[in-house]
Design a protein around this motif. Structure first.
Motif, short mmCIF file in Angstrom:
data_model
loop_
_atom_site.label_atom_id
_atom_site.label_comp_id
_atom_site.label_asym_id
_atom_site.label_seq_id
_atom_site.Cartn_x
_atom_site.Cartn_y
_atom_site.Cartn_z
N GLU A 125 0.81 -1.21 0.00
CA GLU A 125 0.00 0.00 0.00
C GLU A 125 0.85 1.27 0.00
O GLU A 125 0.52 2.26 -0.66
N ASP A 126 1.98 1.24 0.73
CA ASP A 126 2.83 2.43 0.83
C ASP A 126 3.61 2.69 -0.45
O ASP A 126 4.28 3.73 -0.56
N ASN A 127 3.53 1.75 -1.40
CA ASN A 127 4.29 1.92 -2.64
C ASN A 127 3.41 1.68 -3.86
O ASN A 127 3.88 1.23 -4.90
N THR A 128 2.13 2.00 -3.74
CA THR A 128 1.20 1.77 -4.84
C THR A 128 0.29 2.98 -5.02
O THR A 128 -0.33 3.44 -4.06
N TYR A 129 0.24 3.47 -6.25
CA TYR A 129 -0.71 4.52 -6.61
C TYR A 129 -1.99 3.87 -7.13
O TYR A 129 -1.95 2.90 -7.90
N VAL A 130 -3.12 4.41 -6.71
CA VAL A 130 -4.42 3.97 -7.21
C VAL A 130 -5.14 5.17 -7.78
O VAL A 130 -5.33 6.18 -7.09
N VAL A 131 -5.52 5.07 -9.05
CA VAL A 131 -6.22 6.15 -9.74
C VAL A 131 -7.63 5.66 -10.08
O VAL A 131 -7.79 4.60 -10.69
N LEU A 132 -8.62 6.44 -9.70
CA LEU A 132 -10.01 6.14 -10.04
C LEU A 132 -10.50 7.22 -11.00
O LEU A 132 -10.43 8.41 -10.68
N LEU A 133 -11.01 6.81 -12.16
CA LEU A 133 -11.37 7.77 -13.20
C LEU A 133 -12.47 7.19 -14.08
O LEU A 133 -12.52 5.98 -14.31
N SER A 134 -13.34 8.04 -14.58
CA SER A 134 -14.36 7.64 -15.55
C SER A 134 -13.88 7.93 -16.96
O SER A 134 -13.07 8.84 -17.19
N ASP A 135 -14.42 7.18 -17.93
CA ASP A 135 -13.99 7.37 -19.32
C ASP A 135 -14.67 8.55 -20.00
O ASP A 135 -14.12 9.15 -20.91
N ASN A 136 -15.90 8.87 -19.60
CA ASN A 136 -16.59 10.03 -20.19
C ASN A 136 -17.69 10.49 -19.24
O ASN A 136 -18.04 9.81 -18.27
#
Length: 516
Positions: free
Chosen positions: A297-308
């Motif tokens: 967890e301390d070395n992981t980026y998590v990106v949450l995003l919609s396509d449109n």
């Protein structure tokens, strides 16, 4: 001597291997949770603090809320007006006008104009590229040389083979079809035995397996989980649907339309859409939980995003809430291009908010920076790295007022038009009404109700020239007037009324029923 030489080589190999392992151990992992057809206000997290209609109050998504508490929320995140162009922007770091992939549609062997469809319409629209350009550098092509194993699980929808882009694990050239798991016979209800709605459980299991394998091997990884939810063809677990069907707001909706939980059609049932969102949230949580269990967890980026962008009618389950944006998917009005975005990871302040404009094609250079590469080595891209802003650097005026480009030269479910967002100001152009200048102040007019071009002719002229100059510079396809325009043919098209309501206008536009 040979034995000594072999020993030296072996020691050298072991030292090099150890050094490589140490370097790999320090490289962060990157997980992109890419959600389909999810509006800016489609989550229970308010994308703009204090703005009630910037969230979906009835929907429960505790793991998305958890991400927002642990990371940074982006108030002004943008994407493309349709899913396939958005996916290409993410992969290449290029805007849609630059990469030429502006809609998912067959070109019918044409190279520029679409002269085989939409005959009699006001302008002759353009075709789109049908695949990612071979010359474009994609995410795995940029990260593989930095030691990353890359996987793409779920919806691809860009044609071509993900493996040729460098993905070592993928589901092939998938479109929306695999995610629509129910037959036409299920149009009126969710089957009692449905266990993998929108494939979200199997997609997540495969993604978690990839993470487990890479951590065991000591490899840094990029994992894109491209969910089929929240795309129409709505599906959810029967028990989740039952939960929301009992919600007072949903019950009130059934009564309003003269239906019950037993006879409402699946497509018009808000309980299914809400259930799909909650089930999706559970799969997001499964990924977050596994990251914790793997001790990365301390070395992981998590990106949450919609396509449109999108326009969810479920917002109106809450009395008094109206749509914040004009139009929807397929349009470069705010309703089609503004999306939710949350990022958590190393050194990102918990509960932080970024209000500057960001866009989907910023991800590639950001990922390269995170991976220890040099994003300036990427050529012919439009995105900029967000890495420094994510750890607290304040954006300067150049960043805050940079131009973001959106281009949809098609009639498929919309009409040919372009837009450019520059800070708080947005210029638009509809190719069937070039005589109507369009300018909006988004800081004061989130819904794009008031066209302020007549009051600001110099500003419009400046931004319009920049937008059209950019489109020319990147060889974007531009529609042309149709000498065979036939108003009667145009008016018979089933999208005509929407084009009249969502096309160019002077002064102030009338509000739609769900905005009043």
């Amino acid at each position: 001597m040979k034995s000594l030489l072999s020993l030296i080589v072996a020691i050298g190999f072991l030292v090099g291997f150890a050094q490589a392992q140490e370097v790999n151990a320090n490289r962060p992992n990157i997980v992109l949770l890419f959600i389909d057809d999810w509006a800016w206000n489609g989550t229970p997290v308010p994308m703009a603090d204090g703005v009630d209609n910037s969230r979906m109050p009835v929907l429960q998504m505790p793991n998305v809320e958890r991400l927002a508490r642990q990371g940074m929320k982006f108030t002004n995140a943008y994407a493309s007006p349709q899913c396939s162009p958005s996916r290409v922007c993410v992969q290449t770091g290029q805007s849609s006008p630059r990469n030429g992939f502006t809609v998912f549609m067959n070109d019918h062997g044409q190279s520029y104009y679409d002269e085989k469809g939409f005959r009699g319409f006001p302008v002759i629209p353009c075709i789109s590229d049908m695949t990612i350009d071979a010359e474009a550098v994609t995410i795995p092509e940029a990260l593989n040389p930095l030691g990353y194993a890359c996987a793409h699980i779920g919806k691809w929808h860009m044609r071509g083979d993900p493996g040729t882009e460098g993905y070592v694990l993928h589901d092939g050239d998938t479109s929306n079809t695999p995610g629509n798991t129910l037959s036409a016979d299920a149009k009126n209800r969710i089957p009692d035995d449905l266990t993998d709605p929108k494939l979200m459980f199997s997609v997540t299991d495969k993604a978690i397996g990839f993470m487990n394998d890479q951590v065991a091997a000591g490899n840094p990884f990029y994992l894109q989980i491209s969910h089929y939810a929240m795309h129409e063809g709505r599906e959810c677990l029967p028990e989740t649907r039952e939960k929301y069907a009992k919600h007072p707001a949903v019950q009130a909706y059934y009564e309003k339309i003269g239906k019950t939980a037993a006879n409402v059609k699946r497509k018009e049932d808000p309980a299914v859409w809400l259930g799909m969102g909650e089930d999706l949230d559970g799969r997001i949580g499964a990924v977050l939980d596994q990251i914790e269990k793997l001790n990365i967890e301390d070395n992981t980026y998590v990106v949450l995003l919609s396509d449109n962008g999108y326009r969810h009618k479920e917002l109106q389950l809450t009395p008094g809430l109206k749509q914040p944006h004009h139009a929807a998917k397929w349009w470069v009005w705010q309703g089609g291009i503004r999306v939710p975005m949350i990022v958590k990871g190393p050194q990102i302040a918990a509960g932080s908010v970024f209000s500057g404009n960001v866009v989907n094609y910023d991800l590639l250079p950001t990922f390269v920076d995170w991976a220890g590469g040099d994003h300036s080595s990427l050529r012919e891209i439009d995105g900029v790295s967000l890495a420094s802003y994510l750890v607290g650097s304040q954006p300067d005026e150049t960043f805050l007022n940079r131009n973001l480009y959106f281009h949809y030269p098609h009639y498929r479910s919309g009409m040919p038009h372009s837009a450019m967002v520059s800070g708080d100001i947005k210029v638009m152009h509809f190719y069937d009404q070039p005589e109507v200048p369009m300018l909006f102040d988004l800081a004061k007019d989130r819904g794009e109700v008031h066209n302020i071009s007549p009051q600001n002719p110099e500003k419009h002229a400046q931004l319009f020239a920049q937008m059209m100059g950019y489109l020319e510079e990147v060889d974007a396809r531009i529609p042309k007037p149709n000498p065979a325009y036939d108003p009667e043919v145009y008016q018979r098209d089933r999208e005509y009324e929407k084009r009249m309501a969502w096309g160019a206008f002077e002064g102030s536009r009338p509000l739609a029923d769900d905005e009043k």
